[in-house]
Motif scaffolding. Structure first.
Motif, PDB file in Angstrom:
ATOM      1  N   GLU A  45      -8.812   4.150   7.854  1.00 58.83           N
ATOM      2  CA  GLU A  45     -10.716   4.295   8.314  1.00 58.83           C
ATOM      3  C   GLU A  45     -11.658   4.045   9.694  1.00 58.83           C
ATOM      4  OE1 GLU A  45     -10.050  -0.698   7.596  1.00 58.83           O
ATOM      5  OE2 GLU A  45      -9.751  -0.147   5.141  1.00 58.83           O
ATOM      6  N   LYS A  46     -10.410   5.084  10.245  1.00 57.03           N
ATOM      7  CA  LYS A  46     -11.302   5.337  12.120  1.00 57.03           C
ATOM      8  C   LYS A  46     -12.212   6.246  11.554  1.00 57.03           C
ATOM      9  CE  LYS A  46      -9.611   2.184  15.357  1.00 57.03           C
ATOM     10  NZ  LYS A  46      -8.499   2.211  15.813  1.00 57.03           N
ATOM     11  N   GLN A  47     -11.532   7.766  10.344  1.00 56.96           N
ATOM     12  CA  GLN A  47     -11.346   8.485  10.153  1.00 56.96           C
ATOM     13  C   GLN A  47     -12.434   8.406   9.345  1.00 56.96           C
ATOM     14  OE1 GLN A  47     -10.876  11.305  12.191  1.00 56.96           O
ATOM     15  NE2 GLN A  47      -9.686  10.157  13.958  1.00 56.96           N
ATOM     16  N   GLY A  48     -12.418   7.674   8.457  1.00 52.55           N
ATOM     17  CA  GLY A  48     -13.395   7.176   6.895  1.00 52.55           C
ATOM     18  C   GLY A  48     -12.519   7.526   5.808  1.00 52.55           C
ATOM     19  N   ILE A  49     -12.204   6.720   4.935  1.00 46.01           N
ATOM     20  CA  ILE A  49     -11.412   6.688   3.877  1.00 46.01           C
ATOM     21  C   ILE A  49     -12.421   7.140   3.009  1.00 46.01           C
ATOM     22  CG2 ILE A  49      -9.758   5.402   2.539  1.00 46.01           C
ATOM     23  CD1 ILE A  49      -9.637   4.037   4.564  1.00 46.01           C
ATOM     24  N   SER A  50     -12.381   8.364   2.221  1.00 44.17           N
ATOM     25  CA  SER A  50     -13.181   8.009   1.082  1.00 44.17           C
ATOM     26  C   SER A  50     -13.084   7.678  -0.493  1.00 44.17           C
ATOM     27  CB  SER A  50     -13.237   9.738   1.213  1.00 44.17           C
ATOM     28  OG  SER A  50     -11.770  10.586   0.492  1.00 44.17           O
ATOM     29  N   GLY A  51     -12.095   6.998  -0.563  1.00 45.30           N
ATOM     30  CA  GLY A  51     -11.504   6.792  -2.089  1.00 45.30           C
ATOM     31  C   GLY A  51     -10.185   5.245  -2.068  1.00 45.30           C
ATOM     32  N   ARG A  52      -9.496   5.558  -3.139  1.00 44.07           N
ATOM     33  CA  ARG A  52      -8.676   4.363  -3.297  1.00 44.07           C
ATOM     34  C   ARG A  52      -8.092   5.147  -4.065  1.00 44.07           C
ATOM     35  NH1 ARG A  52     -10.055  -1.685  -3.131  1.00 44.07           N
ATOM     36  NH2 ARG A  52     -10.842  -1.548  -1.165  1.00 44.07           N
ATOM     37  N   ARG A  53      -7.345   6.433  -4.139  1.00 44.25           N
ATOM     38  CA  ARG A  53      -6.224   7.180  -4.944  1.00 44.25           C
ATOM     39  C   ARG A  53      -5.710   7.238  -3.399  1.00 44.25           C
ATOM     40  NH1 ARG A  53      -9.295  11.423  -6.708  1.00 44.25           N
ATOM     41  NH2 ARG A  53     -10.126  11.440  -4.982  1.00 44.25           N
ATOM     42  N   LEU A  54      -3.487   6.832  -3.658  1.00 47.62           N
ATOM     43  CA  LEU A  54      -2.918   7.049  -3.233  1.00 47.62           C
ATOM     44  C   LEU A  54      -1.760   7.621  -3.349  1.00 47.62           C
ATOM     45  CD1 LEU A  54      -1.175   6.518  -0.313  1.00 47.62           C
ATOM     46  CD2 LEU A  54      -0.573   4.245  -1.362  1.00 47.62           C
ATOM     47  N   LEU A  55      -1.382   8.622  -3.159  1.00 47.98           N
ATOM     48  CA  LEU A  55       0.241   9.427  -3.356  1.00 47.98           C
ATOM     49  C   LEU A  55       1.430   9.279  -2.117  1.00 47.98           C
ATOM     50  CD1 LEU A  55       2.112  11.308  -4.391  1.00 47.98           C
ATOM     51  CD2 LEU A  55       1.062  12.936  -3.026  1.00 47.98           C
ATOM     52  N   ASP A  56       2.464   8.152  -1.621  1.00 46.08           N
ATOM     53  CA  ASP A  56       2.861   7.571  -1.240  1.00 46.08           C
ATOM     54  C   ASP A  56       4.472   8.684  -1.521  1.00 46.08           C
ATOM     55  OD1 ASP A  56       4.970   6.184   0.740  1.00 46.08           O
ATOM     56  OD2 ASP A  56       4.927   4.488  -0.794  1.00 46.08           O
ATOM     57  N   VAL A  57       4.589   9.694  -0.588  1.00 46.45           N
ATOM     58  CA  VAL A  57       5.787  10.491  -0.368  1.00 46.45           C
ATOM     59  C   VAL A  57       6.923  10.280  -0.057  1.00 46.45           C
ATOM     60  CG1 VAL A  57       6.071  12.522   0.578  1.00 46.45           C
ATOM     61  CG2 VAL A  57       3.951  12.616  -0.487  1.00 46.45           C
ATOM     62  N   GLY A  58       7.945   9.934  -0.459  1.00 40.99           N
ATOM     63  CA  GLY A  58       9.069   8.778   0.200  1.00 40.99           C
ATOM     64  C   GLY A  58       9.502   8.064  -0.016  1.00 40.99           C
ATOM     65  N   CYS A  59       8.902   6.777  -1.443  1.00 39.53           N
ATOM     66  CA  CYS A  59       8.175   5.844  -1.487  1.00 39.53           C
ATOM     67  C   CYS A  59       9.498   4.602  -1.192  1.00 39.53           C
ATOM     68  CB  CYS A  59       7.228   5.455  -2.951  1.00 39.53           C
ATOM     69  SG  CYS A  59       8.782   5.498  -4.281  1.00 39.53           S
ATOM     70  N   GLY A  60      10.605   5.169  -1.513  1.00 40.03           N
ATOM     71  CA  GLY A  60      12.366   4.115  -1.254  1.00 40.03           C
ATOM     72  C   GLY A  60      11.691   3.200  -2.519  1.00 40.03           C
ATOM     73  N   THR A  61      12.041   2.113  -2.479  1.00 39.86           N
ATOM     74  CA  THR A  61      11.560   1.211  -3.405  1.00 39.86           C
ATOM     75  C   THR A  61      10.252   0.552  -3.527  1.00 39.86           C
ATOM     76  OG1 THR A  61      12.442  -1.164  -1.789  1.00 39.86           O
ATOM     77  CG2 THR A  61      13.532   0.446  -2.681  1.00 39.86           C
ATOM     78  N   GLY A  62       9.527   0.732  -3.058  1.00 43.94           N
ATOM     79  CA  GLY A  62       8.265   0.925  -3.058  1.00 43.94           C
ATOM     80  C   GLY A  62       7.387  -0.608  -2.934  1.00 43.94           C
ATOM     81  N   LYS A  63       8.573  -0.508  -1.219  1.00 44.40           N
ATOM     82  CA  LYS A  63       7.550  -1.426  -0.180  1.00 44.40           C
ATOM     83  C   LYS A  63       6.404  -1.236  -0.083  1.00 44.40           C
ATOM     84  CE  LYS A  63      10.702  -4.095   2.543  1.00 44.40           C
ATOM     85  NZ  LYS A  63      11.538  -4.907   2.624  1.00 44.40           N
ATOM     86  N   SER A  64       6.453   0.453   0.691  1.00 44.33           N
ATOM     87  CA  SER A  64       4.983   0.987   1.142  1.00 44.33           C
ATOM     88  C   SER A  64       4.149   1.265   0.454  1.00 44.33           C
ATOM     89  CB  SER A  64       5.707   2.468   2.250  1.00 44.33           C
ATOM     90  OG  SER A  64       6.025   3.429   0.651  1.00 44.33           O
ATOM     91  N   PHE A  65       4.428   0.854  -1.091  1.00 40.31           N
ATOM     92  CA  PHE A  65       2.735   0.925  -1.809  1.00 40.31           C
ATOM     93  C   PHE A  65       2.547  -0.462  -2.715  1.00 40.31           C
ATOM     94  CE2 PHE A  65       5.973   2.417  -4.913  1.00 40.31           C
ATOM     95  CZ  PHE A  65       5.279   1.969  -5.958  1.00 40.31           C
ATOM     96  N   ILE A  66       3.322  -0.966  -2.451  1.00 40.21           N
ATOM     97  CA  ILE A  66       3.340  -2.606  -3.054  1.00 40.21           C
ATOM     98  C   ILE A  66       2.147  -3.066  -3.275  1.00 40.21           C
ATOM     99  CG2 ILE A  66       4.263  -4.839  -3.804  1.00 40.21           C
ATOM    100  CD1 ILE A  66       6.801  -2.708  -5.448  1.00 40.21           C
ATOM    101  N   PRO A  67       1.603  -3.622  -1.445  1.00 42.59           N
ATOM    102  CA  PRO A  67       0.496  -4.022  -1.332  1.00 42.59           C
ATOM    103  C   PRO A  67      -0.424  -2.879  -0.874  1.00 42.59           C
ATOM    104  CG  PRO A  67       2.739  -3.669   0.165  1.00 42.59           C
ATOM    105  CD  PRO A  67       3.117  -2.971  -0.727  1.00 42.59           C
ATOM    106  N   MET A  68      -0.573  -1.965  -1.770  1.00 49.70           N
ATOM    107  CA  MET A  68      -1.636  -1.199  -1.684  1.00 49.70           C
ATOM    108  C   MET A  68      -2.279  -1.454  -3.452  1.00 49.70           C
ATOM    109  SD  MET A  68      -2.447   0.447   1.086  1.00 49.70           S
ATOM    110  CE  MET A  68      -3.169   1.290   0.739  1.00 49.70           C
TER     111      MET A  68
END
Ligand SMILES: C[S@@+](CC[C@H](N)C(=O)[O-])C[C@H]1O[C@@H](n2cnc3c(N)ncnc32)[C@H](O)[C@@H]1O
Length: 265
Positions: A45-68
């Motif tokens: 957010e310090k750099q300014g997030i322009s929207g809410r589309r995330l690509l999670d690379v190397g996502c494993g079992t989903g822990k790094s994107f499910i909270p998103m």
């Protein structure tokens, strides 16, 4: 050594994660992803997030994107291990698109406001050339104002976690991590550890035989040069203790992880 013997085989990570997949969530259950991802979002957010589309690379079992997903983000995710992807898909169903993909040959999934690759997935790439290919692929998936964030294990991580043995009993399974790195690992070192697991009740299922995790340490100067060559501008570098809070400046001997934030040049 694991199923695929040989120093130069390119599938170390896939082989290691195919093996660990059934117990990965149990092994990492003590990591607070809610808090960690919130800290990473603050950094972005310090750099300014322009929207809410995330690509999670190397996502494993989903822990790094499910909270998103819970925060309302639209998520596409991928991982090189089909078994990790399968577990992630079972958790989220249609709520996220989860693909099997190798970040060294990353497809164009779309245009994302944030692309991230977290929890040392990039360290499984065993040369600067492979890292550069992965970064270029992530760059191709950035939208106009998109931000790329990834973390890397530091020398401290290799001198401690990757140099020590840990036995964890959780959810009916005994998991053994045997670090084989030197407590004095040098910049640019390859660090290895073996992981195996067995059910506490032998009737509960098969054991997971020892499989090798092999990571490369990337010094900051190499990362900055690779970002540049991949067409990315480095915006911020942080270090992080095990509390998951990003701090500046990065100190390889004090922090467990380095975090890099960049955008397309
Ligand atoms: C420590 S896990 C982190 C998983 C997830 N991001 C998390 O935070 O729980 C590292 C992940 O990187 C994946 N990985 C390693 N090399 C990869 C590659 N070349 N392409 C895609 N994924 C890769 C592994 O399969 C594994 O799921």
């Amino acid at each position: 050594m694991g199923r695929d013997e040989g120093e130069n085989q390119p599938r170390w990570a896939e082989v290691a994660y195919e093996a660990i997949a059934p117990v990965y969530d149990a092994f990492t259950a003590h990591h607070d992803y809610e808090a960690w991802l919130s800290s990473l979002l603050e950094v972005l957010e310090k750099q300014g997030i322009s929207g809410r589309r995330l690509l999670d690379v190397g996502c494993g079992t989903g822990k790094s994107f499910i909270p998103m997903l819970e925060k309302g983000w639209a998520v596409t995710a991928c991982d090189v291990s089909p078994s990790m992807v399968e577990i992630a898909r079972e958790k989220v169903g249609e709520r996220a698109a989860v693909a099997v993909a190798d970040m060294r040959e990353l497809p164009a999934f779309g245009e994302f406001d944030v692309v991230w690759c977290i929890d040392d997935a990039v360290n499984y790439l065993l040369s600067v050339d492979e890292m550069e290919r992965a970064l270029a692929g992530m760059r191709r998936n950035l939208g106009a104002e998109g931000l790329l964030l990834f973390d890397l294990n530091t020398l401290l991580a290799y001198r401690t976690f990757f140099a020590e043995e840990a036995v964890i009993e959780r959810e009916g399974v005994r998991m053994t991590w045997k670090g084989m790195a030197s407590p004095e690992a040098e910049p640019g070192a390859i660090a290895e550890a073996s992981f195996e697991a067995e059910p506490l009740d032998p009737a509960a299922g098969p054991a997971i035989p020892a499989e090798r995790h092999r990571e490369l340490h990337f010094p900051e100067a190499e990362v900055l040069a690779a970002l540049e060559r991949a067409g990315l501008e480095c915006l911020d570098v942080y270090g992080q203790h095990q509390d998951g809070i990003p701090r500046q400046p990065l100190d390889e001997a004090q922090h467990f992880k380095a975090i890099y934030v960049s955008r397309a040049k």
